[in-house]
Design a protein around this motif. Sequence first.
Motif, PDB file in Angstrom:
ATOM      1  N   VAL A  88       0.838  -1.207   0.000  1.00 56.49           N
ATOM      2  CA  VAL A  88       0.000   0.000   0.000  1.00 56.49           C
ATOM      3  C   VAL A  88       0.869   1.252   0.000  1.00 56.49           C
ATOM      4  CG1 VAL A  88      -1.611   1.358   1.381  1.00 56.49           C
ATOM      5  CG2 VAL A  88      -1.994  -1.090   1.077  1.00 56.49           C
ATOM      6  N   HIS A  89       1.906   1.257   0.836  1.00 52.27           N
ATOM      7  CA  HIS A  89       2.771   2.439   0.920  1.00 52.27           C
ATOM      8  C   HIS A  89       3.594   2.616  -0.356  1.00 52.27           C
ATOM      9  CE1 HIS A  89       1.368   2.652   4.904  1.00 52.27           C
ATOM     10  NE2 HIS A  89       2.214   1.822   5.459  1.00 52.27           N
ATOM     11  N   ALA A  90       4.093   1.513  -0.921  1.00 49.90           N
ATOM     12  CA  ALA A  90       4.865   1.613  -2.161  1.00 49.90           C
ATOM     13  C   ALA A  90       3.994   2.133  -3.294  1.00 49.90           C
ATOM     14  CB  ALA A  90       5.460   0.250  -2.523  1.00 49.90           C
ATOM     15  N   ASP A  91       2.747   1.676  -3.366  1.00 54.97           N
ATOM     16  CA  ASP A  91       1.830   2.165  -4.398  1.00 54.97           C
ATOM     17  C   ASP A  91       1.553   3.655  -4.212  1.00 54.97           C
ATOM     18  OD1 ASP A  91       1.680  -0.329  -5.527  1.00 54.97           O
ATOM     19  OD2 ASP A  91      -0.245  -0.857  -4.609  1.00 54.97           O
ATOM     20  N   GLU A  92       1.498   4.102  -2.955  1.00 57.80           N
ATOM     21  CA  GLU A  92       1.272   5.522  -2.697  1.00 57.80           C
ATOM     22  C   GLU A  92       2.456   6.360  -3.181  1.00 57.80           C
ATOM     23  OE1 GLU A  92      -0.712   8.952  -1.528  1.00 57.80           O
ATOM     24  OE2 GLU A  92      -1.453   6.885  -1.760  1.00 57.80           O
ATOM     25  N   VAL A  93       3.666   5.835  -3.001  1.00 57.76           N
ATOM     26  CA  VAL A  93       4.846   6.538  -3.525  1.00 57.76           C
ATOM     27  C   VAL A  93       4.712   6.720  -5.029  1.00 57.76           C
ATOM     28  CG1 VAL A  93       7.350   6.461  -3.835  1.00 57.76           C
ATOM     29  CG2 VAL A  93       6.342   5.638  -1.701  1.00 57.76           C
TER      30      VAL A  93
END
Length: 456
Positions: free
Chosen positions: A192-197
Motif C-alpha cells: 500500500v505504501h509503495a503504491d502511494e509513492v
Amino acid sequence: MAACIDELLNSRVVDAAGTVSVLTADAVPPAYLQLVAASLWRDTADRGASLGPDLMESAARVDAVLGAHLTQVIVTEAGRHHLDAGDVRRWLIRTFVTERGRRATVDEGLVATAGMPNALLAALAERYVLASEWRSGSRRFELFDDRLIPPLQAAVPDWPAADAPAAEIGAIDYLQAALISLADGDLAAARVHADEVLRRDAEDPRIRAQAVMLRADLDEAQGRIEQAERGYREAAQLYESLPDAESSGRALAAAGRLLLRAGRLGSAVEDLQSASARLPAELDVQIDLARALWYSGQRWAAAAIFSTVLTIAPLTPAALAGRGQLRVELGDDAAALDDLDRAVRLGPGGPDTADTADLAGPAGAGDSAETRAARALALARLGRSATAATETSAVLDDAPDSGPVLWRAAGVLQTIGDDSRAADLLERALQARAPALLAHQREQVHRMLRRPGAMA
C-alpha cells in the motif's frame, strides 16, 4: 550502544516560548531500544563493518529512528481508518503535547476522543505511539514515551498555533513506511505504501526507482513472477538514467536470480552477465552467474567463474561447493574432493547452492545433500568404496526425492558394481521434484540408462 541508550533516556523538548529543556526517564522502553538496535544492525550489514562509534551517533539517530517509526505508524493507521495522515500527525501533537512541551493526558470519549475515532487511538496504542491506563472507571491516553515529543515537534515546529503547518507527509515518508513495513513482515502494508509513492509525483527520481524496486521485491515474495520481472527491469532502467550503474546492476541481479529460480536460464544468464559487468566486485553476483551458466549446460564457463571467485576469496563455501560439484561432473574427482571437503568444513548451510533447489521447489533439506552426494561420487571413483557407500546411504535418507542426489547416488552404485540398484535410483531421479534434475543432468541420466534420444 551505550550512547543510544543515553539518548533514549533523555528527551530534548521545546515549550511554546521556544525554551529547550531535557526530560530524563528512569528506563528505556524495550520497543524503542529494539527499533534503534535494529537500525544499527542494518547499517552494520550494509556497510560490512563492526559496530563502532561512527554508527552510534546519538540524538540524530534516535530521532531519525523514532521519527521513521512514527511516520510509518501514522500513514498506516491513517489509511486503515480513512483519515489524512497529515491531519493525524497534527492531531497527535496538539492533543498529546502541552504548551510546556510535556505529555498531556486525554480521557477517552464514548465513540471519539479529541476528534478522532477511538479505534484509531487503540491502534496507535498497539504500535507504541500512545499508552493507555484505566483511572476511575475510564481510560486515559497519552504519548507512549517522552522520547516521541522531539520528532513530533520537529514535524510540526509551530504546534501551539491553531493553524500551525506541519511538514507534508510526502513520497519519501511513504517509501520509508513501506520499507519499515517490509522489515516487519507486513507485506500488505508495504505494498500500500509503495503504491502511494508511485501514485505521487516524487521530485527525486531515485525515490520512484526505489519504490519500483521495492514493489518488485513484494511481487516476487508473493509469487507474481511476471510482475516482479517487469518491476526489476523498470527499476534497472530508472537507475541507469540517473545514472547509477551500481543500483541498476542490483536490479538486474534481482531479475536474474528470479529467472534462475523460475528455470528461465537463458534470460537469467543475460541479466546476471549485465549485472556482473556493473558490479564486478560483488562476488555473490559472480556466483549466481556461474550457477546460471552451469544450470544452462555451460559447465566450463561456470567453473572458470567459480575459480575466479575463489582466487579472490578462497574460503567462499558456495563457490567451493559449486566448483566441486562441477568438477565431479567434468570427471576431475581429486580436485573435486578437495573443494567439497573444504566446503563441508567451512560450516553448516554453507556448502551448497540454494538456487538449485529453488528451480523446482523450496530450498532447505536438499541443499547440503547435493554437495555430500557429489562428494560420495568422487570418493567412489577414487577407490574409497566403503566410505562412499556409507555417505550415499546417509544422503539418500536425507534427500529421498532430490533428482541430483539420486543421480549422483546412482553413479556411486554403478562405480562399485551395483547396477540393479543404480538403475532404480536413475528411474527415481527422472521423477524427483525436490528438486528436479536440471536439463543437462536429465540427459546424463538417460545416457546412463542407455535410452535412445539422449544427446551424445
